[in-house]
Design a protein around this motif. Sequence first.
Motif, PDB file in Angstrom:
ATOM      1  N   ILE B  34     -10.601  -7.563  -2.326  1.00  0.00           N
ATOM      2  CA  ILE B  34      -9.827  -6.875  -1.165  1.00  0.00           C
ATOM      3  C   ILE B  34      -8.317  -7.628  -1.420  1.00  0.00           C
ATOM      4  O   ILE B  34      -7.396  -6.990  -1.109  1.00  0.00           O
ATOM      5  N   PHE B  35      -8.510  -8.994  -1.525  1.00  0.00           N
ATOM      6  CA  PHE B  35      -7.134  -9.708  -1.694  1.00  0.00           C
ATOM      7  C   PHE B  35      -6.324  -9.251  -2.677  1.00  0.00           C
ATOM      8  O   PHE B  35      -5.102  -8.870  -2.583  1.00  0.00           O
ATOM      9  N   GLN B  36      -7.034  -8.816  -3.786  1.00  0.00           N
ATOM     10  CA  GLN B  36      -5.988  -8.290  -5.109  1.00  0.00           C
ATOM     11  C   GLN B  36      -5.742  -7.036  -4.625  1.00  0.00           C
ATOM     12  O   GLN B  36      -4.433  -6.519  -5.061  1.00  0.00           O
ATOM     13  N   ALA B  37      -6.455  -6.087  -4.113  1.00  0.00           N
ATOM     14  CA  ALA B  37      -6.075  -4.537  -3.418  1.00  0.00           C
ATOM     15  C   ALA B  37      -4.792  -4.656  -2.800  1.00  0.00           C
ATOM     16  O   ALA B  37      -3.842  -4.072  -3.010  1.00  0.00           O
ATOM     17  N   ASN B  38      -4.883  -5.643  -1.754  1.00  0.00           N
ATOM     18  CA  ASN B  38      -3.573  -5.753  -0.946  1.00  0.00           C
ATOM     19  C   ASN B  38      -2.423  -6.278  -1.750  1.00  0.00           C
ATOM     20  O   ASN B  38      -1.409  -5.823  -1.410  1.00  0.00           O
ATOM     21  N   LYS B  39      -2.768  -7.143  -2.410  1.00  0.00           N
ATOM     22  CA  LYS B  39      -1.432  -7.593  -3.551  1.00  0.00           C
ATOM     23  C   LYS B  39      -0.790  -6.470  -4.230  1.00  0.00           C
ATOM     24  O   LYS B  39       0.192  -6.272  -4.190  1.00  0.00           O
ATOM     25  N   ALA B  40      -1.954  -5.528  -4.782  1.00  0.00           N
ATOM     26  CA  ALA B  40      -1.351  -4.472  -5.780  1.00  0.00           C
ATOM     27  C   ALA B  40      -0.576  -3.426  -4.916  1.00  0.00           C
ATOM     28  O   ALA B  40       0.591  -2.823  -5.147  1.00  0.00           O
ATOM     29  N   GLU B  41      -1.165  -3.269  -3.543  1.00  0.00           N
ATOM     30  CA  GLU B  41      -0.446  -2.253  -2.547  1.00  0.00           C
ATOM     31  C   GLU B  41       1.069  -3.058  -2.353  1.00  0.00           C
ATOM     32  O   GLU B  41       2.104  -2.280  -2.119  1.00  0.00           O
ATOM     33  N   ALA B  42       1.264  -4.345  -2.163  1.00  0.00           N
ATOM     34  CA  ALA B  42       2.330  -4.820  -1.417  1.00  0.00           C
ATOM     35  C   ALA B  42       3.110  -4.902  -2.621  1.00  0.00           C
ATOM     36  O   ALA B  42       4.449  -4.658  -2.584  1.00  0.00           O
ATOM     37  N   LYS B  43       2.891  -4.846  -3.758  1.00  0.00           N
ATOM     38  CA  LYS B  43       3.786  -4.529  -5.022  1.00  0.00           C
ATOM     39  C   LYS B  43       4.221  -3.273  -5.161  1.00  0.00           C
ATOM     40  O   LYS B  43       5.362  -3.252  -5.332  1.00  0.00           O
ATOM     41  N   LYS B  44       3.522  -2.344  -4.799  1.00  0.00           N
ATOM     42  CA  LYS B  44       4.005  -0.970  -4.877  1.00  0.00           C
ATOM     43  C   LYS B  44       5.052  -0.945  -3.753  1.00  0.00           C
ATOM     44  O   LYS B  44       6.113  -0.153  -4.011  1.00  0.00           O
ATOM     45  N   ALA B  45       4.782  -1.315  -2.590  1.00  0.00           N
ATOM     46  CA  ALA B  45       5.579  -1.258  -1.335  1.00  0.00           C
ATOM     47  C   ALA B  45       7.160  -2.122  -1.813  1.00  0.00           C
ATOM     48  O   ALA B  45       8.217  -1.693  -1.497  1.00  0.00           O
ATOM     49  N   ALA B  46       6.832  -3.152  -2.575  1.00  0.00           N
ATOM     50  CA  ALA B  46       7.981  -3.997  -2.807  1.00  0.00           C
ATOM     51  C   ALA B  46       9.007  -3.164  -3.983  1.00  0.00           C
ATOM     52  O   ALA B  46      10.304  -2.895  -3.627  1.00  0.00           O
TER      53      ALA B  46
END
Lengths: 217, 249
Positions: B34-46
Amino acid sequence: MADTIVDSKKQGGLLGKEDMKLLKDPLHSNNPLTIQVLGICSALAVTGSVSKSLVMAVALIFVCAASSLIISLLRNSIPSSIRMIVQLLVIAGLVQIVEIVLGAYAYTAYVELSVFIGLIITNCIVMGRLEAFAMGNNPKQAFLDGIGNGLGYGWILVAMAVVRELFGKGTFMGWVILPPDIYTANNLMVLPASSLFVIGIFIWIQRAVDPELVDKS
Amino acid sequence: MGEKKEMNVYVYVLMITSVTALILSLLYTSLDPIFQANKAEAKKAAILSCIPDSTLDLTNKDQVTAAYADVTMYAVNIAGDVYTDSEEDLAKINEMAINGAKKYGTLAELELANEEKKAEKDRVYPVYERNGTYVVAIRGNGLWDKIWGYIALEDDLNTIAGVYFDHKNETPGLGAEIKDNSAFKKQFIGKKIFEGNNVALTVLKRFKKGEHYVTGISGATITCDGVTAMFDKGMSKYETYFEQLKNKK
């Protein structure tokens, strides 16, 4: 920080008078932030916005209560020569749990609070309560004491954040309360230094309302 | 305390640390996906945050996912060769993964930190393209640890459309302002990166007029110099590819 050992046999019901005292005292007359002046460091750092301070408050309540409970359960078995190390280990483990859970379920808060989650380990309130209370009291009382102190810290933290965010950004939890054309945001209130003024004013108000708290000397 | 005989200190420490370690590792392994998925999501937003788009709400997960669907990602190397997300190209990239560099399952997993383990000619760098805006990734050193960022370029491949910076461990209020201070990031918009074949964009201590200059943050000289160095090192890697693109147009 002298705490009397509470005799639980005198109490009736689920939460007796003494138990309620454990919960209530830290909120006002024995508040860890405004009376004992512990944990100021994090109070300076995370009170810039209400949402941040709420997460911090919840995290601290959890760590404080859970570590008090665990240490109180273990208190008779901990070898006295390493008791502080054991306390630290328990606190550090719980903080790590908070960090992992926040990373998975509250990613924004996790990124915002970044290092300050880890710094709960060094929050003197937590270890202070373990040494002063949990090591000498039964698990139920220690747990209540942990919750009480966490709440006492938490409510001051959130109250400070409300003041700082309102005057610093004109918002509450991100919603605009004072629009920029009416009120020009005071940038000083966003800076950590302003929390010293704010907590000073809080301490002043508290003692003005309840003169018994004023230090006689 | 004292009514019971105390346990051997070593045994006690061993027991309590093992229990703590066990609990933590179980929790970590179960929540890490779940943490990795959040990170990937944050990368997209960045990545999306540096492309100017006033209609996009970056805090809204669905909007980010929808907007990111327009993004095409590929990778380029220093010689200007393009690698797409095809199996064939991925195999080529993974073949060069030596010295403990990680292999990728998809191109989206590409990380500059991982590429830095490879020999310079073998490294690939990501390009994200959305409606004629190109976003590239750069990485360098701040004062305490790594800093990195995404730079969006207009279709002349020289004018900056927006930037995103992040850092591992810069001082809050000083070096960390490269991320937190939106006024600092806004300065980059409209500045030019290249002058001839050189990266000319510089973060300076004082204000200087010119399309290559950005005013730094007081108290964060080393971090700001790090940003300049990161631009210099990072953008030069894309230069050959940009030349090819320009010639095609």
